[in-house]
Design an enzyme around this catalytic site. Structure first.
Site, PDB file in Angstrom:
ATOM      1  N   SER A  40      43.401  71.900  22.291  1.00 13.38           N
ATOM      2  CA  SER A  40      42.457  71.173  21.440  1.00 13.38           C
ATOM      3  C   SER A  40      41.256  70.621  22.192  1.00 13.38           C
ATOM      4  O   SER A  40      40.243  70.306  21.568  1.00 13.38           O
ATOM      5  CB  SER A  40      43.174  70.028  20.716  1.00 13.38           C
ATOM      6  N   ASP A  96      40.737  59.637  18.194  1.00 11.97           N
ATOM      7  CA  ASP A  96      41.886  59.505  17.293  1.00 11.97           C
ATOM      8  C   ASP A  96      43.171  59.074  17.998  1.00 11.97           C
ATOM      9  O   ASP A  96      44.249  59.122  17.405  1.00 11.97           O
ATOM     10  CB  ASP A  96      42.121  60.815  16.542  1.00 11.97           C
ATOM     11  N   HIS A 119      42.518  62.478  21.254  1.00 13.70           N
ATOM     12  CA  HIS A 119      41.313  63.213  21.637  1.00 13.70           C
ATOM     13  C   HIS A 119      40.131  62.269  21.833  1.00 13.70           C
ATOM     14  O   HIS A 119      40.065  61.202  21.213  1.00 13.70           O
ATOM     15  CB  HIS A 119      40.971  64.251  20.564  1.00 13.70           C
TER      16      HIS A 119
END
Length: 374
Positions: free
Chosen positions: A35, A340, A343
């Site tokens: 990610s 979040d 991240h």
């Protein structure tokens, strides 16, 4: 913790073998990872992730809508592309059959692991769909595209294309370590995951070199002992567990250990492939700067607070994650490091990219002559 101080911090001193600088400019970027690098492959995977990066307010800062990037805006790879005057690298799963992108392809998938899913299944873990897209699976995707990318079935055709390409392998491995970190019964096995993870990263790099890659950027792990999700999970009243910045000492030492093992292997590869630029990107120490001195980077008071979170000491709550209807993002993500809880924000990504491309956080150093002035 279950592993000793000797295991926690093993520092091996080796003579460094590397080119003095990276001087070529790049016409394309090929990237692999999770990610931290995925620019949209997540859009094409049916099973929703947690947190769900496909829902608002993800993407609100730059793109103004969710793109599959797990951030409020651009990632490090986006800023790297901008710096070299290239368009954003498109996700592999977004290409139609036979379609080719001359400026590169992004194979990274949010939630991907370095190791194949069978490794975790054999240990009894419940494995999500993103484990189907491990580093070697991503490499297989790349191999399938070779005839189209090179416009030739010969290795010489590929070498011409890849000679001016930047390959980015990682960061990857964080999701692998997440399995034992999220399972307290398996936490004692954490150190045993390092050798196979480093081995598969090394193997991927060797395969890319054999296919014609000349310049490979290999990021290390971030200082996840400063990560709000892990700070919440491993919160303790013992102040000696934290450094002066507020990060968990034992967890950062573990990821330093991972990075040191990675650097040792990259140094070995430089000796085997002296005509290949293998560049280590020190995400760990680049990011550590804004945790230690947040006011210098515009993060004063918000180095550990989550912008898009559901409450708690770090504004992180695993029962109310970003993307949930009841969670409202902060007014100005540029003042936060964490988006979040897992991240980073676009603002943090921007600082890391600047440190990597212009600072002293790569071995060897990028040549600034290649950077776009725009």
């Amino acid at each position: 913790m279950a592993w000793s101080l000797q295991q926690r911090w093993l520092f091996l001193v080796l003579p460094l073998v590397f080119a003095t600088s990276v001087t070529s400019c790049y016409t394309s970027i090929f990237s692999f990872g999770d990610s931290l690098t995925d620019t949209g492959n997540l859009n094409f995977i049916s099973s929703p992730q947690s947190p769900n990066c496909l829902l608002p307010p993800y993407g609100e800062t730059h793109f103004h809508h969710p793109t599959g990037r797990c951030s409020d805006g651009r990632l490090i790879i986006d800023f790297i592309a901008e710096s070299f005057g290239l368009p954003y690298v498109k996700p592999y799963l977004g290409f139609k059959d036979g379609e080719v992108e001359e400026h590169g392809v992004n194979f990274a998938v949010a939630g991907a692991t370095a190791l194949d899913r069978s490794f975790f299944e054999e240990k009894g873990f419940t494995v999500e769909v993103t484990a189907n897209y491990s580093l070697m699976v991503q490499l297989d995707w790349f191999k399938e595209l070779l005839p189209s990318l090179c416009n030739s079935s010969s290795s010489e055709g590929c070498k011409e294309v890849f000679g001016s390409s930047l390959f980015i392998v990682g960061e990857i491995g964080g999701n692998d370590y997440g399995f034992p970190l999220f399972d307290k019964n398996a936490l004692g096995d954490l150190i045993t995951y390092v050798p196979p993870i480093i081995s598969v990263i090394t193997s991927a790099i060797k395969k890319l070199i054999d296919l014609g890659a000349v310049t490979i950027l290999v990021p290390g792990s971030l200082p996840l002992g400063c990560n709000p999700a892990y700070l919440t999970m491993f919160a303790t009243t013992n102040k000696e567990e934290y450094d002066q910045a507020g990060c968990l000492i034992w967890l950062n030492e573990f990821f330093e250990y991972h990075n040191e093992k990675l650097r040792i292997e990259l140094n070995r590869l430089r000796g085997l492939y002296p005509f290949t630029n293998i560049i280590y990107a020190d995400y760990f120490n680049a990011a550590l700067q804004y945790y230690k001195s947040p006011e210098q980077y515009g993060f004063d008071g918000n180095a550990f607070k989550v912008c898009c979170g559901g409450g708690g000491p770090y504004n992180y709550n695993d029962t109310a994650l970003c993307g949930s209807s009841e969670v409202i993002a902060c007014d100005d993500p540029s003042k936060y490091v964490s988006w979040d809880g897992y991240h980073s924000t676009e603002a943090a990504h921007r600082w890391i990219t600047k440190a990597i491309l212009e600072g002293s956080y790569t071995i060897p150093k990028f040549s600034v002559s290649c950077l776009s002035s725009e």
